[in-house]
Design a protein around this motif. Structure first.
Motif, PDB file in Angstrom:
ATOM      1  N   PRO A   1      -5.855   5.871 -33.181  1.00  0.00           N
ATOM      2  CA  PRO A   1      -6.006   5.059 -31.967  1.00  0.00           C
ATOM      3  C   PRO A   1      -4.666   4.782 -31.291  1.00  0.00           C
ATOM      4  N   VAL A   2      -4.753   4.404 -30.028  1.00  0.00           N
ATOM      5  CA  VAL A   2      -3.590   4.100 -29.213  1.00  0.00           C
ATOM      6  C   VAL A   2      -3.637   2.636 -28.818  1.00  0.00           C
ATOM      7  N   ASP A   3      -2.499   1.961 -28.837  1.00  0.00           N
ATOM      8  CA  ASP A   3      -2.434   0.579 -28.384  1.00  0.00           C
ATOM      9  C   ASP A   3      -2.304   0.579 -26.858  1.00  0.00           C
ATOM     10  N   LEU A   4      -3.347   0.160 -26.180  1.00  0.00           N
ATOM     11  CA  LEU A   4      -3.344   0.170 -24.722  1.00  0.00           C
ATOM     12  C   LEU A   4      -2.291  -0.766 -24.142  1.00  0.00           C
ATOM     13  N   VAL A   5      -1.985  -1.861 -24.832  1.00  0.00           N
ATOM     14  CA  VAL A   5      -0.970  -2.795 -24.335  1.00  0.00           C
ATOM     15  C   VAL A   5       0.398  -2.120 -24.308  1.00  0.00           C
ATOM     16  N   ALA A   6       0.778  -1.511 -25.428  1.00  0.00           N
ATOM     17  CA  ALA A   6       2.110  -0.899 -25.524  1.00  0.00           C
ATOM     18  C   ALA A   6       2.226   0.388 -24.723  1.00  0.00           C
ATOM     19  N   SER A   7       1.129   1.127 -24.584  1.00  0.00           N
ATOM     20  CA  SER A   7       1.206   2.444 -23.961  1.00  0.00           C
ATOM     21  C   SER A   7       0.884   2.442 -22.470  1.00  0.00           C
TER      22      SER A   7
ATOM     23  N   ARG B   1       0.832  -1.207   0.000  1.00  0.00           N
ATOM     24  CA  ARG B   1       0.000   0.000   0.000  1.00  0.00           C
ATOM     25  C   ARG B   1       0.869   1.261   0.000  1.00  0.00           C
ATOM     26  N   GLY B   2       2.025   1.169   0.625  1.00  0.00           N
ATOM     27  CA  GLY B   2       2.939   2.304   0.627  1.00  0.00           C
ATOM     28  C   GLY B   2       3.471   2.632  -0.757  1.00  0.00           C
ATOM     29  N   MET B   3       3.367   1.694  -1.696  1.00  0.00           N
ATOM     30  CA  MET B   3       3.800   1.928  -3.069  1.00  0.00           C
ATOM     31  C   MET B   3       2.730   2.645  -3.890  1.00  0.00           C
ATOM     32  N   GLY B   4       1.537   2.814  -3.324  1.00  0.00           N
ATOM     33  CA  GLY B   4       0.414   3.373  -4.065  1.00  0.00           C
ATOM     34  C   GLY B   4       0.695   4.708  -4.734  1.00  0.00           C
ATOM     35  N   PRO B   5       1.246   5.720  -4.010  1.00  0.00           N
ATOM     36  CA  PRO B   5       1.500   7.011  -4.665  1.00  0.00           C
ATOM     37  C   PRO B   5       2.455   6.904  -5.849  1.00  0.00           C
ATOM     38  N   GLY B   6       3.474   6.066  -5.728  1.00  0.00           N
ATOM     39  CA  GLY B   6       4.404   5.886  -6.841  1.00  0.00           C
ATOM     40  C   GLY B   6       3.739   5.235  -8.041  1.00  0.00           C
ATOM     41  N   ILE B   7       2.904   4.229  -7.786  1.00  0.00           N
ATOM     42  CA  ILE B   7       2.175   3.576  -8.880  1.00  0.00           C
ATOM     43  C   ILE B   7       1.215   4.563  -9.532  1.00  0.00           C
ATOM     44  N   GLN B   8       0.541   5.360  -8.717  1.00  0.00           N
ATOM     45  CA  GLN B   8      -0.390   6.365  -9.257  1.00  0.00           C
ATOM     46  C   GLN B   8       0.337   7.344 -10.174  1.00  0.00           C
ATOM     47  N   ARG B   9       1.531   7.769  -9.777  1.00  0.00           N
ATOM     48  CA  ARG B   9       2.300   8.695 -10.610  1.00  0.00           C
ATOM     49  C   ARG B   9       2.657   8.069 -11.953  1.00  0.00           C
ATOM     50  N   ILE B  10       3.087   6.807 -11.916  1.00  0.00           N
ATOM     51  CA  ILE B  10       3.441   6.110 -13.152  1.00  0.00           C
ATOM     52  C   ILE B  10       2.236   5.988 -14.071  1.00  0.00           C
TER      53      ILE B  10
ATOM     54  N   ASP C   1      -0.522   7.884 -14.119  1.00  0.00           N
ATOM     55  CA  ASP C   1      -0.900   9.202 -14.631  1.00  0.00           C
ATOM     56  C   ASP C   1       0.021   9.650 -15.765  1.00  0.00           C
ATOM     57  N   GLU C   2       1.310   9.423 -15.629  1.00  0.00           N
ATOM     58  CA  GLU C   2       2.251   9.821 -16.676  1.00  0.00           C
ATOM     59  C   GLU C   2       1.955   9.097 -17.985  1.00  0.00           C
ATOM     60  N   HIS C   3       1.613   7.820 -17.900  1.00  0.00           N
ATOM     61  CA  HIS C   3       1.356   7.076 -19.131  1.00  0.00           C
ATOM     62  C   HIS C   3      -0.004   7.422 -19.735  1.00  0.00           C
ATOM     63  N   ILE C   4      -0.972   7.764 -18.912  1.00  0.00           N
ATOM     64  CA  ILE C   4      -2.249   8.215 -19.468  1.00  0.00           C
ATOM     65  C   ILE C   4      -2.098   9.613 -20.063  1.00  0.00           C
ATOM     66  N   ASP C   5      -1.263  10.458 -19.467  1.00  0.00           N
ATOM     67  CA  ASP C   5      -0.937  11.750 -20.084  1.00  0.00           C
ATOM     68  C   ASP C   5      -0.412  11.538 -21.505  1.00  0.00           C
ATOM     69  N   ALA C   6       0.498  10.587 -21.652  1.00  0.00           N
ATOM     70  CA  ALA C   6       1.090  10.314 -22.961  1.00  0.00           C
ATOM     71  C   ALA C   6       0.047   9.756 -23.920  1.00  0.00           C
ATOM     72  N   MET C   7      -0.858   8.925 -23.429  1.00  0.00           N
ATOM     73  CA  MET C   7      -1.936   8.410 -24.273  1.00  0.00           C
ATOM     74  C   MET C   7      -2.798   9.547 -24.800  1.00  0.00           C
ATOM     75  N   LEU C   8      -3.173  10.475 -23.912  1.00  0.00           N
ATOM     76  CA  LEU C   8      -4.044  11.585 -24.297  1.00  0.00           C
ATOM     77  C   LEU C   8      -3.372  12.515 -25.299  1.00  0.00           C
ATOM     78  N   ALA C   9      -2.052  12.572 -25.250  1.00  0.00           N
ATOM     79  CA  ALA C   9      -1.320  13.449 -26.167  1.00  0.00           C
ATOM     80  C   ALA C   9      -0.995  12.775 -27.498  1.00  0.00           C
TER      81      ALA C   9
END
Length: 403
Positions: free
Chosen positions: A139-145, A116-125, A127-135
């Motif tokens: 279509p975007v490959d969800l597996v690769a991205s 559970r202590g890893m939660g904030p770090g996982i959330q950051r990772i 969010d960063e990848h969804i930021d990249a998806m939105l940009a």
């Protein structure tokens, strides 16, 4: 009790006819009056255990050995000796007490509190990848991205493995799990990954870092239990399991939720439902179709027959988690189902070490993905989706999405 199955032997493994369900033959196995024997690709036979009650009981039975050293071990794929291969039996190839001794030093790394202590770090990772998806261009490959890089980054950070090498170990991991490759191809992939981890552990021995490998080295040196080869192979196992399984669940779960829009709407409206939904998705797919095979160390009476000492046993967790006797309407996805007793992580002493991490990653990925891209949809017809029918771990090769 009878000594042989009353039905003719089928060939195993069996093929799926629907990408969202286990092979059709599993239902017939559960409905049979006794457990059944099947013929493996090697020509050898093994017992298949398909019901939830029998599989759960046998997973906790010390009379079944997981060691591949047993003469009757029922290998699903052909394995040949590779003289230059550095491999020792790992957690999934050892019985107690050796298994217990190897698991004990590392189990504290996967407690609920620590994960559970890893939660904030996982959330950051995420969010960063969804930021990249939105940009990105759609279509975007969800597996690769998203599905592959998120768990890869998380397990690399936990272990102390450079993420810059992810292409190398993802390619080798995929080859090791590929049912269609020749034995020498799988051995080459295993050898490459083993040699890679050997060098990484050697470097960590000289200067242990604040990561799982470094902490494990320090802890086992203090107790006099340190073993280089065991540490190397444990790290390799955690690296492979830590990204392959979760990555496949991310893509499969996304498709399943999109195919059940009313349930997805409930989840979008009430985030407290996500932990239970994750359990149901794990049960529904049970992407490790069967847990590592076993060999009987004594005669065992189960499912209407006697499994004789030395005979091979395969426990079908994907069948057990669709068992009508354990789950009402098991072929339906129901996010309100009490499914915590599923066998997607196995059961007994070999229950998945990283299950708490997998649960947390899935919860964060699904919740964040549908919060941030609420109108997500699959970008191609369903019949064009490339499911992994060629792997020990079920999943998707790609998932084109748009919004």
């Amino acid at each position: 009790m009878t000594d042989t199955a009353s039905t003719p032997r089928n060939a195993f493994p069996m093929a799926r006819s629907c990408p969202y369900d286990p092979p059709d033959g599993y239902a017939a196995l559960r409905a049979a009056p006794t457990i059944s024997q099947v013929t493996l690709p090697s020509g050898r036979s093994a017992w298949l255990v398909a019901s939830h009650a029998d599989a759960r009981a046998l997973l906790a039975d010390p009379r079944l050995s997981i060691s591949r050293e047993n003469p009757g071990f029922p290998s699903i794929v052909e394995m040949r000796e590779a003289p230059d291969l550095k491999v020792t039996p790992s957690l999934i190839g050892l019985d107690p007490p050796e298994h217990t001794a190897l698991r004990r030093p590392v189990i504290t790394e996967f407690t609920v509190k620590r994960i559970r202590g890893m939660g904030p770090g996982i959330q950051r990772i995420v969010d960063e990848h969804i930021d990249a998806m939105l940009a990105a261009e759609k279509p975007v490959d969800l597996v690769a991205s998203l599905a592959m890089p998120v768990p890869s980054l998380v397990i690399c950070d936990l272990l102390g493995v450079p993420y810059s090498d992810h292409g190398f170990f993802q390619e080798r991991s995929g080859a090791m799990l590929n049912l269609t490759l020749r034995p020498e191809q799988r051995h080459a992939a295993l050898s490459d990954l083993s040699n890679y981890m050997d060098k990484l552990v050697t470097r960590a021995e000289a200067a242990p870092g604040d990561d799982l490998i470094g902490r494990l080295i320090v802890k086992t040196r203090e107790t006099g239990e340190y073993d280089h080869d065991q540490t190397r192979d444990l790290a390799r196992l955690l690296l492979l399991a830590g990204h392959e399984t979760t990555a496949n669940m991310i893509s499969l779960g996304t498709v399943a939720l999109l195919n059940n829009p009313e349930q997805l709407d409930e989840l979008k409206a009430d985030s407290s439902l996500w932990p239970n939904a994750v359990e149901e998705l794990l049960r529904y797919f049970t992407i490790a179709d069967f847990v590592p095979a076993r060999t009987a160390l004594a005669d065992i009476e189960v499912g209407g027959v006697t499994i004789r000492e030395g005979e091979g046993v395969i426990l079908l967790t994907a069948s057990a988690d669709r068992d009508e006797a354990a789950f009402e309407d098991p072929d339906a996805l129901d996010i309100h189902r009490a499914a915590r007793h599923h066998l997607a992580f196995g059961y007994g002493v070999h229950q998945c070490l990283g299950q708490n991490l997998a649960r947390l990653e899935l919860e964060i990925v699904y919740r964040t993905l549908f919060d941030r891209i609420p109108d997500l949809r699959v970008a191609v017809p369903e019949e064009e989706l490339p499911f992994k029918h060629d792997s020990f771990i079920y999943g998707m090769h790609a998932l084109p999405v748009t919004w």
